[in-house]
Design an enzyme around this catalytic site. Structure first.
Site, short mmCIF file in Angstrom:
data_model
loop_
_atom_site.label_atom_id
_atom_site.label_comp_id
_atom_site.label_asym_id
_atom_site.label_seq_id
_atom_site.Cartn_x
_atom_site.Cartn_y
_atom_site.Cartn_z
N CYS A 93 0.80 -1.23 0.00
CA CYS A 93 0.00 0.00 0.00
C CYS A 93 0.84 1.28 0.00
O CYS A 93 0.29 2.37 -0.15
CB CYS A 93 -0.95 0.00 1.20
SG CYS A 93 -2.02 -1.45 1.24
N HIS A 129 -9.19 2.63 -2.39
CA HIS A 129 -7.76 2.36 -2.23
C HIS A 129 -7.22 1.45 -3.33
O HIS A 129 -7.06 0.25 -3.15
CB HIS A 129 -7.54 1.71 -0.85
CG HIS A 129 -6.15 1.29 -0.56
ND1 HIS A 129 -5.04 2.03 -0.96
CD2 HIS A 129 -5.65 0.20 0.10
CE1 HIS A 129 -3.94 1.41 -0.55
NE2 HIS A 129 -4.28 0.30 0.08
N CYS A 182 0.32 2.67 6.34
CA CYS A 182 0.75 1.32 6.69
C CYS A 182 0.77 0.50 5.41
O CYS A 182 0.23 0.93 4.38
CB CYS A 182 -0.23 0.70 7.69
SG CYS A 182 -1.93 0.57 7.05
#
Length: 436
Positions: free
Chosen positions: A99, A392, A422
């Site tokens: 990510c 996302h 994160c």
């Protein structure tokens, strides 16, 4: 505090971010259904170059990321160069940091700028949760390799006879950590229990995210940084993120059942980020190169930090680890920030990191620091909403956050902003940005 590490070239140039752009983000199997990540990347880079009016040969490097890898296009960066009319000699390579992938892409271009090997580059990422690399079972894969080497029909039939019906079923991409077998949502549940984060707190944060994002769109704050896209059959333009629930109420969130720990959990589909398709990119240059081209930078990269922790327990604490390091390298404290933007993978993860940033005990006993990083002022935190609302696309989120934060800093007259995320594997990333 340790000595700051200025991000400048040998000539003293700052690292300028001159522009950024993204596609609208789409929930899985909606507006971008059937559009692979490489095409999303081409869309955003092509439009970014057209809007910037920068000469094609001025871009000397493109670093791009993709988390959900497609075997037919393993180097998405090079495919984007070849598919957008960029100079064929443009250096291009791909990166992946889960990510935090486009954070890594930005850092890599910045390091090339500081090394003096380039004067301008593009960084970004794209992902599609709608076009997935559906695989085959290990048993079928092994047989197919052996069949390819078999010399006779009888040998081939013998090999196929070893397969069971279940071996023929397609295998979707893994959603669990390779090393632990835990899903991201399982880790979010761990964190909710470890840090006493309630279902009500998680739902409230998710609701806040959607309300802020809906307001940002309504006020026209995102129009400049989100492009209009057209996809087959090219009948209707897709112009805005389609995950944002601007009219939802807290009562709506309370109706959903836990998605991971069905009996005792608090993490739901509504207080988590959805699977999403999209792409985002930014152009970076040395400050002097931007002046030569007559460009006014959106802002500057002041510092960055990447961290890693154990994956077995509460592994999504990357922001709590990387934020103090990025601030230290920038020579700043939490109080110096105008904006603080954290990737909302899950509401539980976000709230846990916010809690630990203000914890003296965590700072002393875990980070080995004399004092807490600092409480995050709610008036500075995710002021335009976050990933729970926008969605996302794994590799694109960092570039979205950077562009969004710099535009908002400019609207506020400048200052410092920190963006942090994160990432799977216990990874974390943080960057300090500056706008004038």
């Amino acid at each position: 505090m340790r000595q700051a590490l200025p991000l400048v070239t040998r000539q003293g140039d700052r690292i300028a971010i001159v522009s950024g752009l993204r596609t609208p983000f789409a929930r899985q199997a909606t507006a971008f259904h059937g559009i692979p990540a490489v095409d999303l990347g081409k869309m955003v880079v092509g439009e970014l170059l057209a809007r910037s009016e920068i000469p094609a040969d001025a871009i000397e490097q493109l670093v791009f990321g993709q988390v959900v890898q497609m075997p037919e296009a393993p180097n998405i960066a090079r495919e984007i160069v070849l598919g957008t009319g960029m100079n064929v000699h443009t250096d291009a390579y791909s990166v992946s940091r889960a990510c935090a992938t486009s954070f890594q892409a930005v850092a890599n271009v910045a390091e090339s700028l500081m090394a003096g090997t380039i004067r301008a580059g593009i960084a970004g990422g794209a992902d599609s949760s709608s076009v997935l690399p559906i695989g085959v079972s290990k048993a079928l894969a092994r047989v197919l390799v052996d069949v390819n080497k078999a010399r006779t029909t009888r040998q081939r039939l013998t090999l196929f006879s070893r397969l069971r019906l279940r071996d023929l079923l397609p295998v979707p991409p893994a959603v669990a950590e390779y090393s632990t077998g835990l899903r991201m949502g399982d880790t979010a549940e761990q964190m909710a229990k470890t840090y006493g984060i309630t279902r009500e707190q998680q739902d409230a944060l998710a609701h806040r995210s959607h309300q802020r994002a809906a307001q940002a769109w309504a006020e026209g704050k995102l129009a400049e940084e989100v492009m209009t896209t057209y996809v087959p059959p090219y009948k209707n333009p897709f112009t805005e993120d389609n995950n944002i629930r601007g009219t939802s109420t807290l009562a709506d969130y309370a109706k959903l059942r836990p998605a991971f720990d069905r009996k005792h959990g608090s993490v739901t589909a509504a207080n988590s980020t959805p699977l999403t398709d999209g792409a985002a990119a930014v152009i970076l240059m040395t400050e002097s190169r931007a002046k030569e081209l007559g460009l006014r930078p959106l802002g500057y990269l002041r510092s960055y930090a990447f961290t890693a922790i154990d994956v077995w327990q509460d592994m999504l604490l990357g922001p709590a680890w990387s934020t103090p390091l990025a601030l230290e390298r920038a020579g700043l404290t939490m109080a110096d920030l105008t904006l603080f933007d954290m990737h909302e993978a899950f509401a539980a993860q976000t709230l846990a990191n916010l809690q630990l940033l203000g914890s003296e005990r965590f700072a002393r006993e875990v980070l080995g620091r004399a004092q807490a990083t600092g409480e995050v002022d709610d008036a500075k935190f995710n002021v335009l909403g976050g990933s729970i609302a926008y969605g996302h696309p794994f590799a694109a989120t960092g570039a979205r956050m950077i562009t969004q934060t710099l535009h908002e800093l400019r609207r506020r007259g400048g200052g410092f902003g920190l963006v942090t995320a994160c990432a799977a594997g216990g990874l974390g990333a943080a960057m300090v940005l500056e706008a004038e």
